[in-house]
Scaffold this motif. Structure first.
Motif, PDB file in Angstrom:
ATOM      1  N   THR A   1      12.524   1.829  -9.247  1.00  0.00           N
ATOM      2  CA  THR A   1      12.306   2.477  -7.953  1.00  0.00           C
ATOM      3  C   THR A   1      13.304   3.611  -7.745  1.00  0.00           C
ATOM      4  O   THR A   1      12.933   4.716  -7.334  1.00  0.00           O
ATOM      5  CB  THR A   1      12.420   1.454  -6.809  1.00  0.00           C
ATOM      6  OG1 THR A   1      11.476   0.406  -7.035  1.00  0.00           O
ATOM      7  CG2 THR A   1      12.179   2.093  -5.462  1.00  0.00           C
TER       8      THR A   1
ATOM      9  N   LEU B   1      12.468   6.574 -10.072  1.00  0.00           N
ATOM     10  CA  LEU B   1      11.320   7.333  -9.566  1.00  0.00           C
ATOM     11  C   LEU B   1      11.710   8.146  -8.333  1.00  0.00           C
ATOM     12  O   LEU B   1      11.259   9.284  -8.158  1.00  0.00           O
ATOM     13  CB  LEU B   1      10.154   6.397  -9.260  1.00  0.00           C
ATOM     14  CG  LEU B   1       9.511   5.737 -10.484  1.00  0.00           C
ATOM     15  CD1 LEU B   1       8.489   4.686 -10.043  1.00  0.00           C
ATOM     16  CD2 LEU B   1       8.883   6.766 -11.406  1.00  0.00           C
ATOM     17  N   GLY B   2      12.556   7.574  -7.485  1.00  0.00           N
ATOM     18  CA  GLY B   2      13.053   8.301  -6.315  1.00  0.00           C
ATOM     19  C   GLY B   2      13.868   9.513  -6.724  1.00  0.00           C
ATOM     20  O   GLY B   2      13.735  10.596  -6.139  1.00  0.00           O
ATOM     21  N   ARG B   3      14.714   9.347  -7.733  1.00  0.00           N
ATOM     22  CA  ARG B   3      15.507  10.471  -8.238  1.00  0.00           C
ATOM     23  C   ARG B   3      14.590  11.597  -8.710  1.00  0.00           C
ATOM     24  O   ARG B   3      14.809  12.770  -8.410  1.00  0.00           O
ATOM     25  CB  ARG B   3      16.382  10.035  -9.418  1.00  0.00           C
ATOM     26  CG  ARG B   3      17.603   9.273  -9.070  1.00  0.00           C
ATOM     27  CD  ARG B   3      18.471   9.092 -10.333  1.00  0.00           C
ATOM     28  NE  ARG B   3      19.507   8.122 -10.137  1.00  0.00           N
ATOM     29  CZ  ARG B   3      20.614   8.320  -9.429  1.00  0.00           C
ATOM     30  NH1 ARG B   3      20.818   9.473  -8.838  1.00  0.00           N
ATOM     31  NH2 ARG B   3      21.518   7.370  -9.316  1.00  0.00           N
ATOM     32  N   ILE B   4      13.574  11.228  -9.476  1.00  0.00           N
ATOM     33  CA  ILE B   4      12.656  12.233 -10.005  1.00  0.00           C
ATOM     34  C   ILE B   4      11.939  12.936  -8.854  1.00  0.00           C
ATOM     35  O   ILE B   4      11.804  14.164  -8.850  1.00  0.00           O
ATOM     36  CB  ILE B   4      11.662  11.587 -10.994  1.00  0.00           C
ATOM     37  CG1 ILE B   4      12.427  11.108 -12.244  1.00  0.00           C
ATOM     38  CG2 ILE B   4      10.550  12.573 -11.367  1.00  0.00           C
ATOM     39  CD1 ILE B   4      11.622  10.205 -13.154  1.00  0.00           C
ATOM     40  N   GLY B   5      11.495  12.172  -7.858  1.00  0.00           N
ATOM     41  CA  GLY B   5      10.811  12.763  -6.710  1.00  0.00           C
ATOM     42  C   GLY B   5      11.685  13.737  -5.947  1.00  0.00           C
ATOM     43  O   GLY B   5      11.260  14.856  -5.606  1.00  0.00           O
ATOM     44  N   VAL B   6      12.925  13.345  -5.689  1.00  0.00           N
ATOM     45  CA  VAL B   6      13.857  14.226  -4.980  1.00  0.00           C
ATOM     46  C   VAL B   6      14.163  15.457  -5.840  1.00  0.00           C
ATOM     47  O   VAL B   6      14.242  16.578  -5.337  1.00  0.00           O
ATOM     48  CB  VAL B   6      15.158  13.466  -4.618  1.00  0.00           C
ATOM     49  CG1 VAL B   6      16.254  14.413  -4.170  1.00  0.00           C
ATOM     50  CG2 VAL B   6      14.867  12.426  -3.549  1.00  0.00           C
TER      51      VAL B   6
ATOM     52  N   VAL C   1      12.221  16.883  -8.124  1.00  0.00           N
ATOM     53  CA  VAL C   1      11.066  17.793  -8.110  1.00  0.00           C
ATOM     54  C   VAL C   1      11.028  18.555  -6.787  1.00  0.00           C
ATOM     55  O   VAL C   1      10.805  19.772  -6.766  1.00  0.00           O
ATOM     56  CB  VAL C   1       9.758  17.015  -8.365  1.00  0.00           C
ATOM     57  CG1 VAL C   1       8.540  17.868  -8.063  1.00  0.00           C
ATOM     58  CG2 VAL C   1       9.709  16.505  -9.802  1.00  0.00           C
ATOM     59  N   ALA C   2      11.265  17.846  -5.685  1.00  0.00           N
ATOM     60  CA  ALA C   2      11.283  18.513  -4.376  1.00  0.00           C
ATOM     61  C   ALA C   2      12.340  19.608  -4.349  1.00  0.00           C
ATOM     62  O   ALA C   2      12.108  20.701  -3.816  1.00  0.00           O
ATOM     63  CB  ALA C   2      11.535  17.501  -3.266  1.00  0.00           C
TER      64      ALA C   2
ATOM     65  N   GLU D   1      18.957  15.254 -11.000  1.00  0.00           N
ATOM     66  CA  GLU D   1      18.247  14.054 -10.575  1.00  0.00           C
ATOM     67  C   GLU D   1      17.064  13.740 -11.484  1.00  0.00           C
ATOM     68  O   GLU D   1      16.836  12.585 -11.835  1.00  0.00           O
ATOM     69  CB  GLU D   1      17.786  14.190  -9.119  1.00  0.00           C
ATOM     70  CG  GLU D   1      18.933  14.169  -8.123  1.00  0.00           C
ATOM     71  CD  GLU D   1      19.743  12.886  -8.188  1.00  0.00           C
ATOM     72  OE1 GLU D   1      19.183  11.806  -7.932  1.00  0.00           O
ATOM     73  OE2 GLU D   1      20.941  12.967  -8.495  1.00  0.00           O
ATOM     74  N   ILE D   2      16.318  14.764 -11.871  1.00  0.00           N
ATOM     75  CA  ILE D   2      15.182  14.554 -12.775  1.00  0.00           C
ATOM     76  C   ILE D   2      15.667  14.030 -14.123  1.00  0.00           C
ATOM     77  O   ILE D   2      15.108  13.078 -14.671  1.00  0.00           O
ATOM     78  CB  ILE D   2      14.365  15.850 -12.954  1.00  0.00           C
ATOM     79  CG1 ILE D   2      13.646  16.205 -11.642  1.00  0.00           C
ATOM     80  CG2 ILE D   2      13.356  15.711 -14.095  1.00  0.00           C
ATOM     81  CD1 ILE D   2      13.026  17.587 -11.630  1.00  0.00           C
TER      82      ILE D   2
ATOM     83  N   THR E   1      14.695  10.305 -15.338  1.00  0.00           N
ATOM     84  CA  THR E   1      13.838  10.203 -16.514  1.00  0.00           C
ATOM     85  C   THR E   1      14.540   9.458 -17.644  1.00  0.00           C
ATOM     86  O   THR E   1      13.945   8.574 -18.277  1.00  0.00           O
ATOM     87  CB  THR E   1      13.405  11.608 -16.994  1.00  0.00           C
ATOM     88  OG1 THR E   1      12.721  12.253 -15.918  1.00  0.00           O
ATOM     89  CG2 THR E   1      12.497  11.529 -18.206  1.00  0.00           C
TER      90      THR E   1
END
Length: 125
Positions: free
Chosen positions: A6, A9-14, A16-17, A49-50, A54
Motif C-alpha cells: 500500500t 503504491l501510494g509513493r508511486i501515485g504521489v 506521478v502526481a 517517490e516513484i 517501484t
C-alpha cells in the motif's frame, strides 16, 4: 493488502502526481523555495517517490526489508525537515504539521509492514 505494498503504491501515485502537476504538489507542500524553482523540486521529489515505490514493490526478501528501512529513513527525514520548516516559519504550521503527519504515517506503515512480514515468516517456520 500488505502495508508495504500500500505504501509503495501510494509513493508511486504521489510521485506521478508530482511529475504531472508539479505546480499543484509544490503549492500543497507549501514550499519556501522561490516560485520558479518549486515545480523542479516537486518533480525531483516525484522521481524519488516513484523510484523508491517501484523498487520496493519489485524487491523480495532481505532486499525488500532494506528498501522499507531506507524508505522509513527518508520519511523520518522528511518529517524532521517539515517540522524544522515550521519552526523557522518557512511554511505555515497547518501545512508543515500536515506534512509531518503524512511522513509519520509513512514511517508507521513501514514499521507495520516489517512487523507483518516478520510475523508471517515466523509463522511459516
Amino acid at each position: 493488502m500488505n502495508p508495504v505494498t500500500t505504501l509503495s503504491l501510494g509513493r508511486i501515485g504521489v510521485g506521478v502526481a508530482a511529475l504531472v502537476r508539479p505546480d499543484v504538489v509544490s503549492s500543497t507542500m507549501g514550499s519556501a523555495a522561490a516560485p520558479t524553482s518549486r515545480p523542479l523540486l516537486a518533480q525531483w521529489f516525484g522521481t524519488r517517490e516513484i523510484a523508491l515505490g517501484t523498487a520496493t514493490l519489485l524487491a523480495s526478501g532481505s532486499a525488500r526489508r532494506t528498501l522499507v528501512l531506507i524508505g522509513m529513513a527518508v520519511d523520518a527525514s522528511d518529517a524532521a525537515t517539515a517540522h524544522a520548516a515550521v519552526g523557522e516559519e518557512e511554511v505555515p504550521p497547518n501545512v508543515g504539521l500536515g506534512l509531518v503527519g503524512v511522513a509519520g504515517v509513512a514511517v508507521l506503515s513501514g514499521l507495520l509492514g516489517l512487523r507483518v512480514r516478520t510475523r508471517t515468516a515466523v509463522e511459516a517456520v
